[in-house]
Design a protein around this motif. Structure first.
Motif, PDB file in Angstrom:
ATOM      1  N   VAL A  63     -63.814  -7.347  22.790  1.00  0.00           N
ATOM      2  CA  VAL A  63     -62.986  -7.691  23.919  1.00  0.00           C
ATOM      3  C   VAL A  63     -61.959  -8.746  23.912  1.00  0.00           C
ATOM      4  N   VAL A  64     -60.875  -8.646  24.328  1.00  0.00           N
ATOM      5  CA  VAL A  64     -59.892  -9.973  24.096  1.00  0.00           C
ATOM      6  C   VAL A  64     -59.809 -10.327  25.768  1.00  0.00           C
ATOM      7  N   ALA A  65     -60.467 -11.595  25.926  1.00  0.00           N
ATOM      8  CA  ALA A  65     -60.044 -12.115  27.386  1.00  0.00           C
ATOM      9  C   ALA A  65     -59.127 -12.977  27.109  1.00  0.00           C
ATOM     10  N   LEU A  66     -58.360 -12.662  28.104  1.00  0.00           N
ATOM     11  CA  LEU A  66     -56.959 -13.840  28.418  1.00  0.00           C
ATOM     12  C   LEU A  66     -57.320 -14.956  29.417  1.00  0.00           C
ATOM     13  N   ARG A  67     -58.598 -14.853  30.031  1.00  0.00           N
ATOM     14  CA  ARG A  67     -58.810 -15.561  31.011  1.00  0.00           C
ATOM     15  C   ARG A  67     -60.378 -15.824  31.035  1.00  0.00           C
TER      16      ARG A  67
END
Length: 78
Positions: A63-67
């Motif tokens: 997963v790539v979380a931006l927040r």
């Protein structure tokens, strides 16, 4: 024996059916595992203790979380 650890049991069962259609002959189990829920990880771990042995454990997912996001248990989700 192959255990598919899946977050979505319906999708896991489809994957199991596809493996069997492609000729997989061993025992195939589909078990629920949602790594964002500590209770799910604990239940999965308890089920694993019923196995005679584990030869290999492969984790596939990212997963790539931006927040900043936390799980329902208060852990950071990434």
């Amino acid at each position: 024996m192959l255990v598919l650890a899946v977050r979505d049991l319906a999708k896991g069962n489809v994957a199991a059916s596809e493996l069997e259609a492609q000729g997989f002959k061993g025992e195939l189990l589909v078990w629920h595992l949602d790594v964002l829920r500590f209770s799910s990880v604990t239940l999965f771990s308890d089920r694993c203790e019923t196995l005679d042995r584990i030869d290999c454990f492969v984790v596939v997912g990212s997963v790539v979380a931006l927040r900043w996001v936390t799980t329902e248990d208060g852990w950071e989700s990434t």
